[in-house]
Design a protein around this motif. Structure first.
Motif, PDB file in Angstrom:
ATOM      1  N   LYS A   1       0.492  -1.311  -0.393  1.00 60.55           N
ATOM      2  CA  LYS A   1      -0.152  -0.024   0.337  1.00 60.55           C
ATOM      3  C   LYS A   1       0.396   1.294  -0.413  1.00 60.55           C
ATOM      4  CE  LYS A   1      -0.402   0.581   4.796  1.00 60.55           C
ATOM      5  NZ  LYS A   1      -1.469   0.204   6.363  1.00 60.55           N
ATOM      6  N   LYS A   2       2.456   1.161  -0.008  1.00 64.33           N
ATOM      7  CA  LYS A   2       2.882   1.992   0.348  1.00 64.33           C
ATOM      8  C   LYS A   2       4.084   2.459  -1.192  1.00 64.33           C
ATOM      9  CE  LYS A   2       5.307   1.507   4.130  1.00 64.33           C
ATOM     10  NZ  LYS A   2       5.981   1.605   4.814  1.00 64.33           N
ATOM     11  N   ASN A   3       2.897   1.489  -1.716  1.00 58.58           N
ATOM     12  CA  ASN A   3       4.127   1.653  -3.153  1.00 58.58           C
ATOM     13  C   ASN A   3       3.372   2.685  -4.279  1.00 58.58           C
ATOM     14  OD1 ASN A   3       6.414  -0.627  -1.995  1.00 58.58           O
ATOM     15  ND2 ASN A   3       5.221  -1.920  -3.103  1.00 58.58           N
ATOM     16  N   TRP A   4       3.839   2.716  -5.367  1.00 60.01           N
ATOM     17  CA  TRP A   4       3.921   3.160  -6.130  1.00 60.01           C
ATOM     18  C   TRP A   4       3.320   2.189  -7.262  1.00 60.01           C
ATOM     19  CZ3 TRP A   4       7.071   6.929 -10.116  1.00 60.01           C
ATOM     20  CH2 TRP A   4       6.495   7.769 -11.122  1.00 60.01           C
ATOM     21  N   PRO A   5       2.483   2.458  -7.797  1.00 53.82           N
ATOM     22  CA  PRO A   5       1.985   1.828  -8.794  1.00 53.82           C
ATOM     23  C   PRO A   5       3.553   1.653  -9.800  1.00 53.82           C
ATOM     24  CG  PRO A   5       0.387   3.520  -8.634  1.00 53.82           C
ATOM     25  CD  PRO A   5       0.949   3.954  -7.420  1.00 53.82           C
ATOM     26  N   ILE A   6       3.342   0.012 -10.074  1.00 51.60           N
ATOM     27  CA  ILE A   6       4.430  -0.136 -11.264  1.00 51.60           C
ATOM     28  C   ILE A   6       4.719   0.461 -12.100  1.00 51.60           C
ATOM     29  CG2 ILE A   6       3.467  -2.988 -11.736  1.00 51.60           C
ATOM     30  CD1 ILE A   6       7.497  -1.683 -10.498  1.00 51.60           C
ATOM     31  N   ASP A   7       3.735   0.005 -13.045  1.00 50.31           N
ATOM     32  CA  ASP A   7       3.548   0.914 -14.121  1.00 50.31           C
ATOM     33  C   ASP A   7       4.087   2.296 -14.598  1.00 50.31           C
ATOM     34  OD1 ASP A   7       2.340  -1.560 -15.470  1.00 50.31           O
ATOM     35  OD2 ASP A   7       0.772  -1.550 -15.285  1.00 50.31           O
ATOM     36  N   ARG A   8       3.585   2.868 -13.029  1.00 51.22           N
ATOM     37  CA  ARG A   8       4.534   4.738 -12.771  1.00 51.22           C
ATOM     38  C   ARG A   8       6.210   4.093 -13.310  1.00 51.22           C
ATOM     39  NH1 ARG A   8       0.385   7.746 -10.802  1.00 51.22           N
ATOM     40  NH2 ARG A   8      -1.544   7.376 -12.308  1.00 51.22           N
ATOM     41  N   TRP A   9       6.408   3.165 -12.286  1.00 57.95           N
ATOM     42  CA  TRP A   9       7.828   3.550 -11.875  1.00 57.95           C
ATOM     43  C   TRP A   9       8.278   3.127 -13.993  1.00 57.95           C
ATOM     44  CZ3 TRP A   9      11.156   5.000  -8.871  1.00 57.95           C
ATOM     45  CH2 TRP A   9      10.855   5.222  -7.102  1.00 57.95           C
ATOM     46  N   VAL A  10       7.365   1.801 -14.553  1.00 60.70           N
ATOM     47  CA  VAL A  10       8.448   1.846 -15.960  1.00 60.70           C
ATOM     48  C   VAL A  10       8.034   2.959 -16.844  1.00 60.70           C
ATOM     49  CG1 VAL A  10       7.277   0.684 -17.711  1.00 60.70           C
ATOM     50  CG2 VAL A  10       7.264  -0.230 -15.745  1.00 60.70           C
TER      51      VAL A  10
END
Length: 321
Positions: A180-189
């Motif tokens: 829940k503390k993670n930025w969506p992984i597709d945003r990182w991509v």
């Protein structure tokens, strides 16, 4: 008050240890020649042992210690002697019924301070400094700072030697201890694809044991050559790598606290947790916060913060070589 030996008792995660460093600093400054030991986790304590703060560590994962959480238990004699040998013991163990405290008192150390590990003052480091007021110690500086060795720094320089020294190096940590503390992984991509294709920065991807799935997802979509990955490094080595970087980006995590404690300019992405309490302290830390909704932080916002931070920061020595 003569204090030659001090024991800090501190469990918790990496970030919990790092926000306790200001308290350790107060004690080290007051008694610079004292033997200071940690009863905690050796992996975390490695950041402080023979690196200013600590002289030694003893693992908290010792079976006989469990007896100290039982009322009126028969205590392990070796641990009784161990605790009793210290002039000062400072404990941050969770102990709502004060059972641990009462059993520690039976060890007859001259000075004992216990305090809740549940932070009630912001920033969290202020909470962990608060009980030291009993010793006449206090501060307004709640930033955490690491003291790395020459060997740590040399290891990092060797690790990073293949990167282009004319570009700033950006370290990213796309994971944390809680989804829940993670930025969506597709945003990182999207962020990494955009910045890598622009060709202005080197990248180092930080990956811990809990991050492997997210890291593999990101690397599988990385444009061009696979970036340098700092995977499961000893913490002093990871800290030294971060100290060599021009920017770090991460979540509310221990690695973000680690990066900030090296002095690396850092962008911390916050959602469900309170940055007033849990963000690293320092003017070199930029917090992007969206009150519970990490997905509301846009890639454009992070890019703008990167440009501002990298533009404001002086060139790293690696860029001047």
């Amino acid at each position: 008050m003569i204090v030659d030996s001090i024991l800090f008792i501190r469990g918790g995660a990496l970030g919990d240890f790092i926000v306790t460093l200001p308290a350790l600093r107060l004690v080290r400054e007051k008694w610079p020649q004292a033997h200071i030991e940690l009863l905690g986790y050796p992996r975390h304590a490695a950041l402080g042992v023979d690196r200013y703060y600590l002289n030694a560590v003893r693992s908290v994962d010792t079976g006989p210690l469990a007896g100290f959480f039982i009322p009126n238990a028969v205590l392990d004699p070796d641990l009784v002697d161990y605790f009793g040998d210290f002039d000062l013991v400072v404990s941050y163990f969770y102990d709502p019924d004060q059972i641990f405290y009462q059993n520690l008192k039976r060890c007859n150390m001259p000075n004992l301070i216990t305090f809740s590990p549940v932070a009630g003052l912001a920033p969290a480091a202020k909470h962990f400094c608060a009980p030291l007021s009993e010793l006449g110690l206090g501060t307004d500086d709640y930033s955490s700072r690491l003291h790395l060795t020459a060997e740590d720094k040399a290891w990092a320089v060797e690790f990073l030697k293949e990167l282009d020294p004319s570009r700033p190096t950006v370290a990213i940590h796309p994971g944390s201890g809680s989804e829940k503390k993670n930025w969506p992984i597709d945003r990182w991509v999207e962020l990494c694809q955009r910045r890598v294709l622009a060709g202005k920065e080197n990248f180092v991807v930080i990956s811990g044991e809990a991050d492997d799935e997210r890291t593999q997802y990101l690397l599988a979509r990385w444009p061009g050559k696979t970036p340098l990955v700092a995977r499961h490094l000893p913490l002093p080595h990871l800290a030294a790598v971060l100290a060599e970087c021009g920017l770090f980006i991460g979540h509310d995590s221990g690695v973000t606290h680690l990066a900030a404690a090296t002095g690396c300019p850092s962008i911390a992405l916050f959602g469900p947790t309170d940055p007033a309490m849990w963000a690293p302290v320092g003017s070199h830390v930029c917090v992007l916060e969206r009150h519970g909704d990490m997905a509301a932080i846009s890639v454009d916002e992070v890019c703008a913060a990167m440009d501002q931070t990298l533009g404001a920061a002086p060139p790293h020595p690696r860029q001047r070589e």
